[in-house]
Design a protein around this motif. Structure first.
Motif, PDB file in Angstrom:
ATOM      1  N   LEU A 140       0.838  -1.199   0.000  1.00  0.00           N
ATOM      2  CA  LEU A 140       0.000   0.000   0.000  1.00  0.00           C
ATOM      3  C   LEU A 140       0.871   1.246   0.000  1.00  0.00           C
ATOM      4  N   PRO A 141       0.576   2.204  -0.874  1.00  0.00           N
ATOM      5  CA  PRO A 141       1.327   3.460  -0.855  1.00  0.00           C
ATOM      6  C   PRO A 141       0.848   4.357   0.279  1.00  0.00           C
ATOM      7  N   ALA A 142       1.618   5.365   0.587  1.00  0.00           N
ATOM      8  CA  ALA A 142       1.259   6.301   1.652  1.00  0.00           C
ATOM      9  C   ALA A 142      -0.066   6.973   1.356  1.00  0.00           C
ATOM     10  N   GLY A 143      -0.936   7.016   2.385  1.00  0.00           N
ATOM     11  CA  GLY A 143      -2.200   7.741   2.267  1.00  0.00           C
ATOM     12  C   GLY A 143      -3.213   7.133   1.334  1.00  0.00           C
ATOM     13  N   ALA A 144      -3.050   5.868   0.965  1.00  0.00           N
ATOM     14  CA  ALA A 144      -3.975   5.238   0.018  1.00  0.00           C
ATOM     15  C   ALA A 144      -5.401   5.244   0.547  1.00  0.00           C
ATOM     16  N   THR A 145      -6.338   5.605  -0.296  1.00  0.00           N
ATOM     17  CA  THR A 145      -7.752   5.574   0.065  1.00  0.00           C
ATOM     18  C   THR A 145      -8.282   4.159  -0.079  1.00  0.00           C
ATOM     19  N   THR A 146      -9.488   3.944   0.405  1.00  0.00           N
ATOM     20  CA  THR A 146     -10.111   2.629   0.264  1.00  0.00           C
ATOM     21  C   THR A 146     -10.208   2.244  -1.205  1.00  0.00           C
ATOM     22  N   GLU A 147     -10.588   3.194  -2.048  1.00  0.00           N
ATOM     23  CA  GLU A 147     -10.724   2.902  -3.478  1.00  0.00           C
ATOM     24  C   GLU A 147      -9.380   2.549  -4.105  1.00  0.00           C
ATOM     25  N   GLN A 148      -8.327   3.245  -3.716  1.00  0.00           N
ATOM     26  CA  GLN A 148      -7.000   2.939  -4.239  1.00  0.00           C
ATOM     27  C   GLN A 148      -6.518   1.571  -3.762  1.00  0.00           C
ATOM     28  N   MET A 149      -6.858   1.224  -2.533  1.00  0.00           N
ATOM     29  CA  MET A 149      -6.498  -0.094  -2.015  1.00  0.00           C
ATOM     30  C   MET A 149      -7.213  -1.186  -2.792  1.00  0.00           C
ATOM     31  N   ARG A 164       6.634   4.774   8.433  1.00  0.00           N
ATOM     32  CA  ARG A 164       7.196   6.037   7.964  1.00  0.00           C
ATOM     33  C   ARG A 164       6.347   6.646   6.852  1.00  0.00           C
ATOM     34  N   GLU A 165       5.772   5.802   5.998  1.00  0.00           N
ATOM     35  CA  GLU A 165       4.973   6.317   4.880  1.00  0.00           C
ATOM     36  C   GLU A 165       3.696   7.011   5.355  1.00  0.00           C
ATOM     37  N   TRP A 166       3.143   6.547   6.465  1.00  0.00           N
ATOM     38  CA  TRP A 166       1.876   7.090   6.947  1.00  0.00           C
ATOM     39  C   TRP A 166       2.058   8.085   8.085  1.00  0.00           C
ATOM     40  N   ASP A 167       3.267   8.199   8.632  1.00  0.00           N
ATOM     41  CA  ASP A 167       3.484   8.969   9.846  1.00  0.00           C
ATOM     42  C   ASP A 167       3.156  10.445   9.675  1.00  0.00           C
ATOM     43  N   VAL A 171      -3.006  10.454   9.391  1.00  0.00           N
ATOM     44  CA  VAL A 171      -3.985   9.367   9.340  1.00  0.00           C
ATOM     45  C   VAL A 171      -3.708   8.449  10.528  1.00  0.00           C
ATOM     46  N   THR A 172      -4.687   8.230  11.383  1.00  0.00           N
ATOM     47  CA  THR A 172      -4.500   7.365  12.532  1.00  0.00           C
ATOM     48  C   THR A 172      -4.439   5.911  12.093  1.00  0.00           C
ATOM     49  N   TRP A 173      -3.879   5.076  12.963  1.00  0.00           N
ATOM     50  CA  TRP A 173      -3.873   3.638  12.652  1.00  0.00           C
ATOM     51  C   TRP A 173      -5.303   3.109  12.550  1.00  0.00           C
ATOM     52  N   THR A 174      -6.196   3.681  13.327  1.00  0.00           N
ATOM     53  CA  THR A 174      -7.601   3.271  13.222  1.00  0.00           C
ATOM     54  C   THR A 174      -8.131   3.525  11.814  1.00  0.00           C
ATOM     55  N   GLU A 175      -7.846   4.706  11.259  1.00  0.00           N
ATOM     56  CA  GLU A 175      -8.307   5.023   9.902  1.00  0.00           C
ATOM     57  C   GLU A 175      -7.639   4.119   8.881  1.00  0.00           C
ATOM     58  N   LEU A 176      -6.351   3.830   9.059  1.00  0.00           N
ATOM     59  CA  LEU A 176      -5.659   2.919   8.139  1.00  0.00           C
ATOM     60  C   LEU A 176      -6.316   1.550   8.135  1.00  0.00           C
ATOM     61  N   VAL A 177      -6.589   1.020   9.336  1.00  0.00           N
ATOM     62  CA  VAL A 177      -7.221  -0.302   9.435  1.00  0.00           C
ATOM     63  C   VAL A 177      -8.622  -0.276   8.849  1.00  0.00           C
ATOM     64  N   VAL A 189       0.069  -5.927   7.742  1.00  0.00           N
ATOM     65  CA  VAL A 189       1.432  -5.966   8.269  1.00  0.00           C
ATOM     66  C   VAL A 189       2.003  -4.563   8.176  1.00  0.00           C
ATOM     67  N   LEU A 190       2.416  -4.019   9.323  1.00  0.00           N
ATOM     68  CA  LEU A 190       2.979  -2.676   9.384  1.00  0.00           C
ATOM     69  C   LEU A 190       4.455  -2.777   9.762  1.00  0.00           C
ATOM     70  N   VAL A 191       5.314  -2.249   8.908  1.00  0.00           N
ATOM     71  CA  VAL A 191       6.742  -2.216   9.212  1.00  0.00           C
ATOM     72  C   VAL A 191       7.008  -1.006  10.109  1.00  0.00           C
ATOM     73  N   GLN A 192       7.519  -1.254  11.322  1.00  0.00           N
ATOM     74  CA  GLN A 192       7.743  -0.182  12.290  1.00  0.00           C
ATOM     75  C   GLN A 192       9.104   0.471  12.040  1.00  0.00           C
ATOM     76  N   ASP A 193       9.151   1.361  11.046  1.00  0.00           N
ATOM     77  CA  ASP A 193      10.400   2.030  10.698  1.00  0.00           C
ATOM     78  C   ASP A 193      10.394   3.511  11.076  1.00  0.00           C
ATOM     79  N   CYS A 194       9.420   3.949  11.919  1.00  0.00           N
ATOM     80  CA  CYS A 194       9.400   5.338  12.376  1.00  0.00           C
ATOM     81  C   CYS A 194      10.512   5.574  13.392  1.00  0.00           C
ATOM     82  N   GLY A 195      10.963   6.818  13.461  1.00  0.00           N
ATOM     83  CA  GLY A 195      12.012   7.143  14.418  1.00  0.00           C
ATOM     84  C   GLY A 195      11.581   6.902  15.848  1.00  0.00           C
ATOM     85  N   THR A 196      10.347   7.251  16.169  1.00  0.00           N
ATOM     86  CA  THR A 196       9.781   7.011  17.498  1.00  0.00           C
ATOM     87  C   THR A 196       8.677   5.983  17.368  1.00  0.00           C
TER      88      THR A 196
END
Length: 453
Positions: A140-149, A164-167, A171-177, A189-196
């Motif tokens: 999934l690309p950053a900020g993908a909408t439901t239609e794009q998904m 990192r793409e969504w940080d 967009v909250t994780w709730t909205e992503l899910v 599957v979320l890759v946890q590559d954010c600095g924090t």
């Protein structure tokens, strides 16, 4: 002389048996007197504030509180922190009562992501309920909408994306899910590559929603498009927390100082929300020995991070006394200067806040957008403990300094005692202004028969 044939055929008269009340009444009087004496000896009493407690500072308070570590409900540090806080309020002359808060919490028991010959450990996103699914990994690309998904063929497959793409997308994780679920995903599957690394709550969907480390993510990402097996083991347990209510005997909650005492998993919760807890304690210290102490309740809510469970429990249990509440002041994240001290306030209380602190930052919170129905506020949103009070028609002020970089993270381990003291002092002055201002309580139940009336 009578012979044997004339022997007495019935016993001589005896003294009548005493009625039961002859001995029950004295026993009842003795027992009642004993119970009354015990009740009198154990009745709640106001004690004088201890000089040492009055002399303490937020810096000293934080040094003690931080030693208990993270404070999610059911953690050992959580209960030790509560007991310590109760001792501080009692030392200031406020009797403490407890209110049970029961809820269900998910506990991650580990998981795996298998793609071909690669197998990496996976941890459940907080709030998810686990599960097991197979499907193709769809990037999934950053900020993908439901239609794009959906256009990428996510239906019936497993979503793959990075933190990192969504940080920076707000967009909250709730909205992503929710977007991925509407697009038909069987898992995420979320890759946890954010600095924090932040703990962000997701909906309790019956799908595996997991995170993998940045290092493992670098091995998984090139395998997008391949078939994968995703397993997430989550145990849901019923746990019991406690709301802490500190108030002088006979005090009515004309003003209520509140803050949530729990933290997210793995976080010391310095700013979120030890800062608010210590600001309430500071307000109680400043009010001790003044008329404000007899007109205020100081409440620490539990399980805020699990969906405002403690404050909802409190409001349900205290609807009648809350009719007398002129202002509920909620202090949340006031120890780090992410932004200047600000308020999201009821329209009647906002002028008082500006009067007490000219130029104070005013921000919009979802909880301030409400619709009135028969004196109650419907469709109230928001993410802090003022929300249940607004829903019952109580005027509130949300006192807040904004989200800092360590929000909901293990690195949330520092706060400024000076900012805590400033927030507590502002809350006290605002409470005094609310008590001095004219006020007419609402009577939302008059003429209606409904729960709580």
């Amino acid at each position: 002389m009578l012979g044997p044939m004339y022997a007495r055929s019935r016993p001589l008269p005896t003294r009548p048996r005493r009625p039961a009340w002859h001995w029950l009444l004295p026993a009842a009087l003795v027992l009642g007197g004993g119970w009354g004496a015990w009740h009198w000896a154990n009745r709640p009493q106001n004690l004088p504030a201890q000089p040492a407690a009055l002399a303490r500072t937020p810096s000293q308070d934080w040094a003690d509180l931080r030693a208990f570590g993270p404070r999610p409900v059911s953690a050992g540090g959580h209960d030790r922190a509560l007991d310590w806080l109760a001792a501080q309020f009692r030392a200031l002359g406020y009797p403490v009562t407890w209110e049970p808060v029961t809820l269900e919490r998910p506990f991650d028991r580990g998981g795996t992501l298998k793609v071909g010959s690669l197998s990496v450990p996976a941890a459940a996103l907080y709030g998810s309920r686990g599960g097991e699914q197979e499907g193709r990994l769809v990037r999934l690309p950053a900020g993908a909408t439901t239609e794009q998904m959906e256009a990428r063929g996510l239906r019936g497959q497993i979503a793959l994306t990075t933190c990192r793409e969504w940080d920076g997308d707000e967009v909250t994780w709730t909205e992503l899910v929710e977007r991925a679920t509407r697009a038909g995903a069987l898992g995420l599957v979320l890759v946890q590559d954010c600095g924090t690394r932040q703990v962000r709550r997701v909906p309790a969907t019956p799908l595996p929603l997991v995170q993998v480390s940045a290092a493992d993510g670098r091995r998984v990402l090139p395998l997008a498009g391949q078939q994968a097996q995703l397993t997430s083991n989550v145990e849901v347990r019923k746990v019991t927390g406690r709301n802490l209510i500190a108030a002088r005997v006979g005090a009515k909650p004309e003003v209520l100082f509140g803050a949530h005492l729990d933290s997210v998993n793995g976080s010391p919760g310095a700013n979120d929300n030890a800062s608010g807890v210590l600001a309430v304690l500071e307000a109680a210290r400043e009010a001790a020995g003044t008329p404000l102490a007899g007109r205020a309740w100081f409440v620490l809510f539990d399980a805020e991070e699990d969906g405002l469970v403690g404050s909802r429990t409190f409001v349900d249990a205290h609807r009648y006394p809350l009719r007398q509440t002129r202002a509920m002041l909620n202090l949340d994240m006031v120890g780090v200067a992410a932004e200047p001290l600000g308020v999201a306030a009821d329209a009647e209380l906002l002028p008082l806040a500006k009067q007490v602190r000219p130029g104070i930052r005013v921000f919009e919170d979802e909880s301030t957008q409400r619709r009135e129905t028969f004196g109650r506020s419907m469709n109230v949103g928001g993410s802090s403990d003022q929300v249940p009070f607004i829903a019952w028609g109580v005027r509130t002020v949300f006192i807040h300094r904004g989200l800092d970089d360590n929000y909901h993270a293990a690195s949330d381990n520092t706060l400024s005692p000076a900012l805590v003291r400033e927030a507590g002092a502002f809350a006290v002055k605002l409470a005094q202004a609310a008590l001095a201002a004219p006020w007419m309580p609402d009577e939302p139940c008059e003429g209606f028969k409904s729960e709580g009336c």
